[in-house]
Design a protein around this motif. Structure first.
Motif, PDB file in Angstrom:
ATOM      1  N   SER A 386       0.760  -1.178  -0.057  1.00 41.67           N
ATOM      2  CA  SER A 386       0.091   0.036  -0.181  1.00 41.67           C
ATOM      3  C   SER A 386       0.970   1.332  -0.142  1.00 41.67           C
ATOM      4  O   SER A 386       0.305   2.455  -0.184  1.00 41.67           O
ATOM      5  N   SER A 387       2.269   1.107   0.324  1.00 43.11           N
ATOM      6  CA  SER A 387       3.042   2.160   0.273  1.00 43.11           C
ATOM      7  C   SER A 387       3.532   2.677  -1.032  1.00 43.11           C
ATOM      8  O   SER A 387       3.896   3.856  -1.259  1.00 43.11           O
ATOM      9  N   ALA A 388       3.305   1.758  -1.990  1.00 46.48           N
ATOM     10  CA  ALA A 388       3.804   2.065  -3.490  1.00 46.48           C
ATOM     11  C   ALA A 388       3.031   3.299  -3.929  1.00 46.48           C
ATOM     12  O   ALA A 388       1.754   3.434  -3.861  1.00 46.48           O
ATOM     13  N   ASN A 389       3.654   4.464  -4.450  1.00 45.52           N
ATOM     14  CA  ASN A 389       2.949   5.514  -4.988  1.00 45.52           C
ATOM     15  C   ASN A 389       3.865   6.118  -5.887  1.00 45.52           C
ATOM     16  O   ASN A 389       4.824   5.781  -6.270  1.00 45.52           O
ATOM     17  N   GLY A 390       3.256   6.973  -6.961  1.00 42.94           N
ATOM     18  CA  GLY A 390       3.765   7.895  -8.099  1.00 42.94           C
ATOM     19  C   GLY A 390       3.526   7.598  -9.080  1.00 42.94           C
ATOM     20  O   GLY A 390       2.656   6.666  -9.595  1.00 42.94           O
ATOM     21  N   THR A 391       3.905   8.407  -9.999  1.00 46.67           N
ATOM     22  CA  THR A 391       3.688   8.478 -11.510  1.00 46.67           C
ATOM     23  C   THR A 391       4.912   7.842 -12.335  1.00 46.67           C
ATOM     24  O   THR A 391       5.867   8.135 -12.099  1.00 46.67           O
ATOM     25  N   GLU A 392       4.717   6.959 -13.491  1.00 50.47           N
ATOM     26  CA  GLU A 392       5.721   6.318 -14.221  1.00 50.47           C
ATOM     27  C   GLU A 392       5.386   6.435 -15.636  1.00 50.47           C
ATOM     28  O   GLU A 392       3.892   6.118 -15.844  1.00 50.47           O
ATOM     29  N   THR A 393       6.055   6.288 -16.651  1.00 47.75           N
ATOM     30  CA  THR A 393       5.866   5.840 -17.820  1.00 47.75           C
ATOM     31  C   THR A 393       6.527   5.070 -18.483  1.00 47.75           C
ATOM     32  O   THR A 393       7.895   5.006 -18.269  1.00 47.75           O
ATOM     33  N   LEU A 394       5.827   3.883 -19.071  1.00 48.49           N
ATOM     34  CA  LEU A 394       6.698   2.877 -19.712  1.00 48.49           C
ATOM     35  C   LEU A 394       6.529   2.871 -21.243  1.00 48.49           C
ATOM     36  O   LEU A 394       5.805   3.350 -21.485  1.00 48.49           O
ATOM     37  N   TYR A 395       7.820   2.268 -21.813  1.00 47.50           N
ATOM     38  CA  TYR A 395       7.864   2.081 -23.259  1.00 47.50           C
ATOM     39  C   TYR A 395       8.633   0.647 -23.404  1.00 47.50           C
ATOM     40  O   TYR A 395       9.056   0.104 -22.399  1.00 47.50           O
ATOM     41  N   THR A 396       8.591   0.292 -24.744  1.00 49.90           N
ATOM     42  CA  THR A 396       9.232  -1.004 -24.923  1.00 49.90           C
ATOM     43  C   THR A 396      10.310  -1.021 -25.972  1.00 49.90           C
ATOM     44  O   THR A 396      11.349  -1.369 -25.881  1.00 49.90           O
ATOM     45  N   ARG A 397      10.147  -0.204 -27.028  1.00 45.24           N
ATOM     46  CA  ARG A 397      10.920  -0.161 -28.063  1.00 45.24           C
ATOM     47  C   ARG A 397      11.816   1.049 -28.183  1.00 45.24           C
ATOM     48  O   ARG A 397      11.496   1.971 -27.755  1.00 45.24           O
ATOM     49  N   ASP A 398      13.090   1.097 -28.522  1.00 46.45           N
ATOM     50  CA  ASP A 398      14.069   2.356 -28.562  1.00 46.45           C
ATOM     51  C   ASP A 398      13.229   3.549 -29.407  1.00 46.45           C
ATOM     52  O   ASP A 398      13.519   4.708 -28.817  1.00 46.45           O
ATOM     53  N   GLU A 399      12.604   3.281 -30.322  1.00 48.87           N
ATOM     54  CA  GLU A 399      11.929   4.485 -31.093  1.00 48.87           C
ATOM     55  C   GLU A 399      10.833   5.020 -30.103  1.00 48.87           C
ATOM     56  O   GLU A 399      10.530   6.444 -30.557  1.00 48.87           O
ATOM     57  N   SER A 400      10.317   4.596 -28.950  1.00 52.51           N
ATOM     58  CA  SER A 400       9.370   5.189 -28.097  1.00 52.51           C
ATOM     59  C   SER A 400      10.050   5.864 -27.157  1.00 52.51           C
ATOM     60  O   SER A 400       9.273   6.527 -26.433  1.00 52.51           O
ATOM     61  N   LYS A 401      11.336   5.852 -26.930  1.00 50.97           N
ATOM     62  CA  LYS A 401      11.968   6.811 -25.748  1.00 50.97           C
ATOM     63  C   LYS A 401      11.675   8.066 -25.737  1.00 50.97           C
ATOM     64  O   LYS A 401      11.454   8.706 -24.549  1.00 50.97           O
ATOM     65  N   TYR A 424      11.833   0.946 -19.033  1.00 44.93           N
ATOM     66  CA  TYR A 424      11.366   0.015 -19.886  1.00 44.93           C
ATOM     67  C   TYR A 424      10.711  -0.943 -19.357  1.00 44.93           C
ATOM     68  O   TYR A 424      10.896  -1.464 -18.139  1.00 44.93           O
ATOM     69  N   GLN A 425       9.497  -1.646 -20.204  1.00 46.83           N
ATOM     70  CA  GLN A 425       8.793  -2.826 -19.754  1.00 46.83           C
ATOM     71  C   GLN A 425       8.492  -3.626 -21.134  1.00 46.83           C
ATOM     72  O   GLN A 425       7.885  -2.820 -21.886  1.00 46.83           O
ATOM     73  N   ASN A 426       8.536  -4.954 -21.118  1.00 44.39           N
ATOM     74  CA  ASN A 426       8.036  -5.583 -22.219  1.00 44.39           C
ATOM     75  C   ASN A 426       6.408  -5.699 -22.120  1.00 44.39           C
ATOM     76  O   ASN A 426       5.889  -6.553 -21.400  1.00 44.39           O
ATOM     77  N   ILE A 427       5.569  -4.739 -22.925  1.00 46.15           N
ATOM     78  CA  ILE A 427       4.262  -4.848 -22.730  1.00 46.15           C
ATOM     79  C   ILE A 427       3.719  -4.752 -24.224  1.00 46.15           C
ATOM     80  O   ILE A 427       4.256  -4.260 -25.240  1.00 46.15           O
ATOM     81  N   LEU A 428       2.640  -6.054 -24.440  1.00 50.23           N
ATOM     82  CA  LEU A 428       2.258  -6.101 -25.917  1.00 50.23           C
ATOM     83  C   LEU A 428       1.662  -4.854 -26.457  1.00 50.23           C
ATOM     84  O   LEU A 428       2.312  -4.762 -27.496  1.00 50.23           O
ATOM     85  N   VAL A 429       1.040  -3.955 -25.971  1.00 53.15           N
ATOM     86  CA  VAL A 429       0.575  -2.846 -26.769  1.00 53.15           C
ATOM     87  C   VAL A 429       1.626  -1.742 -27.061  1.00 53.15           C
ATOM     88  O   VAL A 429       1.523  -1.264 -28.075  1.00 53.15           O
ATOM     89  N   THR A 430       2.593  -1.735 -26.211  1.00 52.37           N
ATOM     90  CA  THR A 430       3.854  -0.953 -26.742  1.00 52.37           C
ATOM     91  C   THR A 430       4.780  -1.690 -27.423  1.00 52.37           C
ATOM     92  O   THR A 430       5.887  -0.880 -28.030  1.00 52.37           O
ATOM     93  N   ARG A 431       4.640  -3.044 -27.540  1.00 58.33           N
ATOM     94  CA  ARG A 431       5.835  -3.651 -28.284  1.00 58.33           C
ATOM     95  C   ARG A 431       5.223  -4.026 -29.762  1.00 58.33           C
ATOM     96  O   ARG A 431       5.947  -4.213 -30.540  1.00 58.33           O
ATOM     97  N   GLU A 432       3.994  -4.339 -29.825  1.00 61.53           N
ATOM     98  CA  GLU A 432       3.490  -4.760 -31.176  1.00 61.53           C
ATOM     99  C   GLU A 432       2.997  -3.650 -31.801  1.00 61.53           C
ATOM    100  O   GLU A 432       2.800  -3.831 -33.252  1.00 61.53           O
ATOM    101  N   THR A 433       3.071  -2.328 -31.330  1.00 64.02           N
ATOM    102  CA  THR A 433       2.551  -1.325 -32.262  1.00 64.02           C
ATOM    103  C   THR A 433       3.719  -0.966 -32.976  1.00 64.02           C
ATOM    104  O   THR A 433       5.085  -0.944 -32.815  1.00 64.02           O
ATOM    105  N   LYS A 434       3.478  -0.353 -34.323  1.00 66.02           N
ATOM    106  CA  LYS A 434       4.415  -0.146 -35.256  1.00 66.02           C
ATOM    107  C   LYS A 434       4.975   1.336 -35.300  1.00 66.02           C
ATOM    108  O   LYS A 434       5.690   2.023 -35.942  1.00 66.02           O
ATOM    109  N   MET A 435       4.263   1.987 -34.351  1.00 65.83           N
ATOM    110  CA  MET A 435       4.531   3.477 -34.015  1.00 65.83           C
ATOM    111  C   MET A 435       5.069   3.868 -32.706  1.00 65.83           C
ATOM    112  O   MET A 435       5.039   3.001 -31.861  1.00 65.83           O
ATOM    113  N   PRO A 436       5.763   4.975 -32.560  1.00 65.39           N
ATOM    114  CA  PRO A 436       5.916   5.083 -30.968  1.00 65.39           C
ATOM    115  C   PRO A 436       4.892   5.000 -30.130  1.00 65.39           C
ATOM    116  O   PRO A 436       3.755   5.564 -30.304  1.00 65.39           O
TER     117      PRO A 436
END
Length: 478
Positions: A386-401, A424-436
Motif C-alpha cells: 500500500s506504500s507504493a505510489n507515484g507516476t511512471e511512464t513505460l515504453y518497450t521499443r527504442d523508437e518510443s524513448k 522499459y517494460q515488455n508490454i504487448l501494446v507498446t511492443r506490437e505497435t509499429k509507431m512510438p
C-alpha cells in the motif's frame, strides 16, 4: 536457446486456472520452437473446457530458471539476473519487480502441480501457441526465433503445420469484439471475408470461408464442438441488437457472422491480411459500404490512438475505495478525447469509448491499421504494498524513448505525485505497435494518498491537459 524472456513472462500472466481436468489433451506432445520437450510419465497437458494448460514444472525443468516455493506463504518466486516474479496461490495479483499484474482467477495447485494456461502466453507475449486436437500436440513458438517454426512447417508462408499424421488446421476465428460501432474479428491465418447486406429484417452478413472456431474462441464464448453457434448481445448501441455466429457450412468449412440491426446501416470493411478484420458501421450515409474507414491520408494531420486500459471483463486493479481501474482509465481518456477533438491538426482514434474489452492484440492492431503516428495507453497503477505510489511512464521499443520522455515531463507537471521515472517494460501494446507507443501509469489506485488525487475531477482534468500537451509537443503541433 534464448527462451528466458518469454518464459519468465509465462509465469507472470497466469490466468483462468480452475481445478484441472485431464481431458483430451492428456499425454500430449509439446514442441518449443520446433523441438519436442522431454516430459516425464507423470506430467500431463490439460485441456480445461477448451483452455490448454501446461504444468509450470515443464518450463522450469527445461529452461532452468531459479524457482523457489515458500510453503508458509504458499507462494512461488521466479527470477533471473534482473527480474523477479512472485505469485501466491488463491490470490488475484502477481508481482513483477514489485509492480502488480491483476489475475482474473488465482493460481491453483492440483496434486502439487501448478498449471499454466497457454492463451495468455499468446496474447501478452506475442508468442504463437497452437493446439492440434487430433495430433494431441501443443506448439510454442517464441518471438526470438525469428520464424514460426514447428515440425513440418511451411516456411514459405509462415503457417504452422502439424507433424506428419496430424490434422492440418485452416484459418481459425480467435476473437470477436463489438465496440465503438465496429465489429472487430481476429483470425489466425489470412482470410478474404464475404460481406453483404440483407433486409426484412435488416442485417449485415459476414461469411468467413475455410474457417473454423478456435479453441480459444469457444472457451471465451462458452460453447464446444457439439454446439457451434452463439450470440453476442449488444446493449449500448441503438442500431445493433446483437451479433450472431455459427458454423454455416461444413463443406467447405464456412463461419457466418450476422450483425442484427434495428435500422439499415452502411458499413466499411478493413482487412489488410494481418489477421484483424473490422466491419465499421460508422460509414457515411452515401458510402455504400465501400469507402475506407481510415483517417484521411496526405492532409497533413497526425493520427493519435488513445487507449483506455482494461475494460469490460478485465477491470484492472481495484482502488482503496473500490473503484475499478478500467473506469478511471476511461474517465481520463474521454477527457483527453474531448480536448484532442478540438485540435484541427489531429485525427483521434479511441480503442474503446465504453466499458468494453478489446484484447491487447486488437488494440495494437487497430493502431497499426489506422497507421497511427503515436499510441498512448492510459492506466492507473497498483501494488500489494500500500506504500507504493507515484507516476511512471513505460515504453518497450527504442523508437518510443523520446515520446516517453516528453509525455512523462508533462504528466509529472500535471500530477505532482512522486516521480517514478521513465522505464522499459515488455508490454504487448507498446511492443506490437509499429509507431512510438507509451503506457502512462498515472498513479497508484492502491495507495490512499494517490487515490485521493486520482478520483478528483480537477486532477483528471489536469492530467488530460498534460497528456494533450505532451502529444502536441512530440508531434510539433502548436
Amino acid at each position: 536457446m534464448k527462451k528466458l524472456g518469454f518464459l519468465l513472462m509465462l509465469f507472470v500472466f497466469l490466468l483462468t486456472v480452475p481445478k484441472p481436468v485431464a481431458a483430451d489433451a492428456a499425454n500430449a506432445h509439446i514442441f518449443l520452437d520446433g523441438e519436442p520437450l522431454s516430459l516425464t510419465s507423470d506430467v500431463q497437458v490439460v485441456n480445461q473446457k477448451g483452455t490448454v494448460m501446461i504444468p509450470i514444472r515443464i518450463v522450469s525443468e527445461n529452461l532452468g530458471f531459479n524457482v523457489k516455493w515458500n510453503k508458509a506463504e504458499q507462494s512461488v518466486t521466479v527470477e533471473n539476473a534482473d527480474t523477479l516474479v512472485k505469485m501466491t496461490l488463491n490470490q488475484h495479483q502477481a508481482e513483477i519487480n514489485g509492480a502488480v499484474v491483476e489475475l482474473a482467477i488465482p493460481p491453483m495447485l492440483d496434486k502439487q502441480t501448478t498449471y499454466v494456461p497457454l492463451r495468455f502466453v499468446s496474447e501478452q507475449m506475442g508468442l504463437d501457441v497452437k493446439w492440434d486436437n487430433q495430433a494431441k500436440a501443443v506448439y510454442l513458438i517464441s518471438p526470438d526465433t525469428g520464424a514460426e517454426t514447428v515440425p513440418g512447417s511451411d516456411a514459405g508462408t509462415g503457417t504452422a503445420q502439424p507433424p506428419a499424421g496430424g490434422s492440418q488446421a485452416g484459418v481459425t476465428l480467435t476473437g470477436m469484439t463489438f465496440a465503438d460501432n465496429r465489429l472487430m474479428l481476429e483470425t489466425e491465418g489470412k482470410i478474404a471475408p464475404s460481406v453483404f447486406r440483407m433486409n426484412a429484417p435488416e442485417r449485415i452478413v459476414i461469411d468467413l470461408p475455410q474457417t473454423n472456431f478456435s479453441e480459444r474462441f469457444m472457451a471465451e464464448h462458452g460453447f464446444s464442438d457439439s454446439k457451434r453457434s452463439g450470440e453476442l448481445i449488444v446493449t449500448d448501441n441503438p442500431d445493433v441488437a446483437k451479433v450472431r455466429y455459427a458454423m454455416f457450412s461444413d463443406n467447405p468449412s464456412t463461419l457466418r457472422i450476422v450483425i442484427d440491426l434495428t435500422t439499415a446501416k452502411n458499413y466499411t470493411v478493413i482487412n489488410d491480411d494481418s489477421g484483424f478484420i473490422i466491419i465499421d458501421l460508422n460509414a457515411a450515409e452515401d458510402s455504400g459500404g465501400t469507402l475506407p474507414a481510415l483517417p484521411p491520408v496526405g492532409d497533413g494531420k497526425k493520427t493519435v490512438v488513445i487507449d483506455p486500459g482494461h475494460g469490460g471483463t478485465d477491470p484492472g486493479v481495484t482502488s482503496v475505495s473500490g473503484v475499478k481501474e478500467s473506469d478511471f482509465n476511461l474517465a481520463v481518456a474521454l477527457k483527453v478525447s474531448a480536448l484532442l477533438e478540438e485540435e484541427k491538426d489531429i485525427h483521434l482514434v479511441m480503442s474503446r469509448s465504453d466499458d468494453s474489452y478489446p484484447t491487447l492484440k486488437e488494440r495494437a492492431q487497430l493502431a497499426n491499421n489506422v497507421k497511427a503516428d503515436i499510441f498512448v495507453s492510459i492506466h492507473g497503477n497498483g501494488s500489494t504494498a500500500s506504500s507504493a505510489n507515484g507516476t511512471e511512464t513505460l515504453y518497450t521499443r527504442d523508437e518510443s524513448k523520446l515520446l516517453a520522455s516528453v509525455m512523462h515531463k508533462h504528466l509529472m507537471q500535471a500530477t505532482g505525485l512522486r516521480d517514478r521515472g521513465v522505464k522499459y517494460q515488455n508490454i504487448l501494446v507498446t511492443r506490437e505497435t509499429k509507431m512510438p507507443a507509451v503506457l502512462l501509469e498515472i498513479g497508484f489506485m492502491t495507495n490512499q494518498g494517490d487515490e485521493a488525487q486520482l478520483l478528483r475531477e480537477d486532477f483528471q482534468n489536469r492530467v488530460a491537459q498534460g497528456i494533450v500537451e505532451g502529444i502536441k509537443e512530440y508531434l510539433g503541433i502548436r
